[in-house]
Design an enzyme around this catalytic site. Sequence first.
Site, short mmCIF file in Angstrom:
data_model
loop_
_atom_site.label_atom_id
_atom_site.label_comp_id
_atom_site.label_asym_id
_atom_site.label_seq_id
_atom_site.Cartn_x
_atom_site.Cartn_y
_atom_site.Cartn_z
N LYS A 1 -9.55 4.14 7.45
CA LYS A 1 -8.48 3.34 8.02
C LYS A 1 -8.94 2.71 9.33
CE LYS A 1 -5.58 4.67 4.82
NZ LYS A 1 -5.36 3.79 3.65
N SER B 1 0.82 -1.21 0.00
CA SER B 1 0.00 0.00 0.00
C SER B 1 0.86 1.26 0.00
CB SER B 1 -0.92 0.01 1.22
OG SER B 1 -0.19 0.13 2.43
N CYS C 1 -2.86 11.05 0.65
CA CYS C 1 -1.69 10.37 1.20
C CYS C 1 -0.86 11.41 1.93
CB CYS C 1 -0.86 9.68 0.12
SG CYS C 1 0.68 8.96 0.77
N MET D 1 0.79 5.84 8.21
CA MET D 1 0.32 6.71 7.15
C MET D 1 0.28 8.14 7.68
SD MET D 1 -1.36 3.67 7.62
CE MET D 1 -3.10 3.88 7.98
N GLY D 2 0.68 9.11 6.84
CA GLY D 2 0.70 10.49 7.30
C GLY D 2 -0.67 11.01 7.66
#
Length: 395
Positions: free
Chosen positions: A277, A66, A104, A317-318
């Site tokens: 998420k 991912s 992202c 993830m940011g």
Amino acid sequence: MSHAPQLRIPATYMRGGTSKGVFFRLDDLPAAAQAPGAARDALLMRVIGSPDPYGKHTDGMGGATSSTSKCVIISKATVADHDVDYLYGQVAIDSAFVDWSGNCGNLSAAVGPFAIANGLVDASRVPRDGIASVRIWQANIGKTIVAHVPVTNGEVQETGDFELDGVTFPAAEIALEFLDPADEGEGGGAMFPTGNLVDELDVPGVGTFQATLINAGIPTIFLNAADLGYTGAELQGAINEDPAALARFEAIRAHGAVRMGLIGSVEQAATRQHTPKVAFVAPPADHVSSSGKPIAAGDIDLLVRALSMGKLHHAMMGTAAVAIGTAASIPGTLVSLAAGGGPREAVRFGHPSGTLRVGAQARQVDGQWTVTKAVMSRSARVLMEGHVRVPADAF
């Protein structure tokens, strides 16, 4: 028998944070792919090498995870008081699908450097030496990101001594500000779409869990690690090599997405893999990162593990970090409780590759929580530039 030639499309392969992807200028794409739709999706899938039933991306630029199956399209800003538009596509690995539903956060760090290097930022706003502040319109979610990019001798500085857990080598630090990161366009028009800091999330066949459902940075479902039978210090193998665990997390994600108002039925979750998420949290504890580095409980405020595209992420993830920082700043959420409770404007959490600090400024307005911005540091670097090639009949 005639064969389609390969097209040469200008592109840059970049690392941003703990992700990497293929960056394009919108104007450099073939005409059919300059607008959203099937042609654009097909082109980007062919660039990455998807769908790949072997799960390797051998015939494309993707890395079969991912974090490495991503494409970015940059153009001159269409929104006033911004420098560029930034559009992000998460390319599925083994299915024919590009998810445009979120941002992202890691690749956000590479947008400013790419924009400067490609002449998309007014030269008068780029110092010869110093920091260039690039205002980015994140087109997927309609939010502003400000990237503070170091510049040396009139060019983007990429090398430096800033270290980021999950990235092997140091680089120049890029500070990112995610302004007004709560995604008010989704799930009921509020940071907390159900109106609650903690909900009971019933997942048939799996169980009922306490959950914090938040739209900030990216829609995220936070759970307590202990309720799932975990410590919060798990590494990728503990989750990703357990098919039953992955199926359970996907069921939680699907039902959480319905509860958040992101989809109308659990069946629709398959067409929205990038969001929401799922993450699980735990109080701080001594543990060892994936690189073998020991992390002391006293060096972090809590432990967080998050899944992306159906697998446990190797770092964080940011955008999920924005959600973590925001939720940590609001007393009563599961994230805040895991960190010891009480108000705070910054949190340092442990993830599989090490630790990360993120700040957030939240306040209550007329009884509703709002966040003005979240701040974190990342780095970015050009890995390769030139052209990607794709068969002309691929889209």
